[in-house]
Motif scaffolding. Structure first.
Motif, PDB file in Angstrom:
ATOM      1  N   THR A  81       0.836  -1.213   0.000  1.00 17.52           N
ATOM      2  CA  THR A  81       0.000   0.000   0.000  1.00 17.52           C
ATOM      3  C   THR A  81       0.864   1.254   0.000  1.00 17.52           C
ATOM      4  N   PHE A  82       2.136   1.129   0.416  1.00 11.03           N
ATOM      5  CA  PHE A  82       3.058   2.266   0.408  1.00 11.03           C
ATOM      6  C   PHE A  82       4.003   2.205  -0.787  1.00 11.03           C
ATOM      7  N   GLN A 237      11.026   7.604   6.417  1.00 12.99           N
ATOM      8  CA  GLN A 237       9.626   8.038   6.421  1.00 12.99           C
ATOM      9  C   GLN A 237       9.071   8.131   7.841  1.00 12.99           C
ATOM     10  N   VAL A 241       7.498  11.569   9.364  1.00 13.86           N
ATOM     11  CA  VAL A 241       6.126  11.651   9.886  1.00 13.86           C
ATOM     12  C   VAL A 241       6.138  11.991  11.370  1.00 13.86           C
ATOM     13  N   ALA A 282      -4.283  12.365  11.785  1.00 15.29           N
ATOM     14  CA  ALA A 282      -3.817  11.760  10.530  1.00 15.29           C
ATOM     15  C   ALA A 282      -2.374  11.274  10.646  1.00 15.29           C
ATOM     16  N   ASN A 283      -1.502  12.113  11.210  1.00 15.91           N
ATOM     17  CA  ASN A 283      -0.101  11.720  11.347  1.00 15.91           C
ATOM     18  C   ASN A 283       0.072  10.564  12.328  1.00 15.91           C
ATOM     19  N   ALA A 285      -2.076   8.094  12.747  1.00 12.49           N
ATOM     20  CA  ALA A 285      -2.459   6.884  12.016  1.00 12.49           C
ATOM     21  C   ALA A 285      -1.361   6.457  11.043  1.00 12.49           C
ATOM     22  N   ILE A 286      -0.794   7.438  10.334  1.00  7.58           N
ATOM     23  CA  ILE A 286       0.274   7.115   9.368  1.00  7.58           C
ATOM     24  C   ILE A 286       1.507   6.581  10.091  1.00  7.58           C
ATOM     25  N   LEU A 287       1.867   7.253  11.214  1.00  7.98           N
ATOM     26  CA  LEU A 287       3.047   6.822  11.960  1.00  7.98           C
ATOM     27  C   LEU A 287       2.872   5.407  12.510  1.00  7.98           C
ATOM     28  N   GLU A 289       1.112   2.970  11.249  1.00 11.47           N
ATOM     29  CA  GLU A 289       1.254   2.001  10.160  1.00 11.47           C
ATOM     30  C   GLU A 289       2.705   1.889   9.705  1.00 11.47           C
ATOM     31  N   LEU A 290       3.404   3.021   9.641  1.00  7.77           N
ATOM     32  CA  LEU A 290       4.797   2.983   9.206  1.00  7.77           C
ATOM     33  C   LEU A 290       5.681   2.255  10.207  1.00  7.77           C
TER      34      LEU A 290
END
Length: 354
Positions: A81-82, A237, A241, A282-283, A285-287, A289-290
């Motif tokens: 997905t990334f 990344q 983030v 948002a950040n 959630a992204i962090l 997952e990363l």
């Protein structure tokens, strides 16, 4: 009517036996020359066995364990997905005979020759050790083209001169043809054996161990390069983030401070705080997952990194092959006598036909 005489097989056999006796008598008449030359050959064989240096053989064997990443299909799908490919092998370019050929490649042999060693109390490269033990520098001092040539340990290969390239090329040719042998004991078993032969015991040991180390580092780095690159991208990344998340958290605090004690009816003044709050969520959630993908990449990197386990390494004193004196005498005497007989027979045949 007269009968035509027919030559029988008995007469032909008698002629053959006669010829054999004639040659035997001829060779017996030259026994002094044959024995003299055989004695000279035996003396030369003995001299060669004394002068000939023994050959030392260093052997190193190691096993490869290349664990493939399995059972991670569902988890690796998340990385796609990334746009990242954290799975998959580093490639099968070093499978089977390709790996053994890697040991014989000029690049690996030259890197090994430039490895540092300690010889006679001095730090030098293996190529300098090779030049010293073979006394190749003895005639170089008179030639300005060779007198100033040095091969420093771990030197930059790309900055070598044409003369240095030529010297390294000649040494590589000699080692690859006569001094280096690499192979698998069994195609079904991933055990590689490296054999290095040299007239110098320490050089054989140093070169064998250094070659295995150089190829091992190159092999591990190449096989795990793809997974390592993906992990490094994910780590960058994550750091990026995380910085954005910290800035968003700070922005929420600043916006809240600016609206402290504000009239509840003035909702427009609270817009910056709400926007910053969205950035934080948002950040976050992204962090999250990363971080998962980074940990997954670390697991994949460990699986993609092959394990090289040394089974046997060269231990002094090394096994040596010596040309024995008895062998030299026997071979030299036989060669001298045999060649003398051939020469006498050819000489008589030429005189017979001429």
């Amino acid at each position: 009517m007269d009968k035509i005489p027919v030559q029988s097989d008995e007469l032909s056999l008698k002629d053959l036996v006669g010829k054999i006796k004639e040659w035997k008598n001829y060779l017996f008449s030259k026994w002094k020359i044959i024995i003299l030359i055989a004695f000279i050959g035996a003396a030369l064989g003995l001299t060669y066995s004394i002068i000939k240096k023994p050959i030392y053989k260093a052997t190193l064997s190691f096993a490869l364990e290349d664990e493939k990443s399995g059972g991670l299909g569902g988890a690796l799908g998340l990385a796609s997905t990334f746009g990242l490919d954290v799975g998959g092998s580093g490639g099968g370019i070093f499978e089977g005979s390709n790996l053994t050929e890697l040991f014989k490649s000029r690049s690996m042999v030259e890197k090994t020759l430039l490895s540092p060693v300690t010889f006679n109390g001095k730090n030098m490269s293996l190529v300098e050790m090779y030049l010293e033990i073979n006394k190749l520098r003895d005639g170089w001092d008179k030639d300005p083209k060779y007198a100033s040539i040095k091969f420093l340990p771990d030197a930059d290969r790309t900055k070598f001169t044409r003369v240095q390239d030529s010297i390294l090329g000649d040494i590589y040719g000699n080692l690859s043809k006569t001094g280096l042998s690499v192979g698998q004991k069994d195609k079904k078993i991933s055990i590689i054996s490296i054999d290095v032969s040299s007239t110098n015991e320490l050089f054989a040991k140093f070169f064998c161990e250094s070659l295995a180390r150089q190829v091992g580092l190159f092999y591990v780095d190449t096989k795990s390069k793809k997974a390592r690159m993906n992990m490094q991208i994910l780590e960058r990344q994550v750091d990026s983030v995380r910085r954005e998340l910290n800035n968003a958290i700070t922005g929420v605090a600043i916006a809240n401070d600016n609206t402290f004690g504000l009239n509840p009816a003035l909702n427009v003044k609270r817009t910056p705080s709400a926007k910053r709050q969205v950035d934080v969520q948002a950040n976050t959630a992204i962090l999250t997952e990363l971080v998962k993908q980074t940990e997954l990449a670390k697991v994949t990197l460990r699986k993609e990194t092959p394990l090289i386990q040394v089974v046997d390494r060269p231990i002094l004193p090394l096994a040596k092959e010596r040309f024995g004196k008895a062998k030299g005498i026997l071979l030299g005497g036989f060669a001298g006598g045999f060649l003398t007989i051939i020469y006498l027979m050819l000489k008589r045949l030429l005189n017979y036909f001429l």
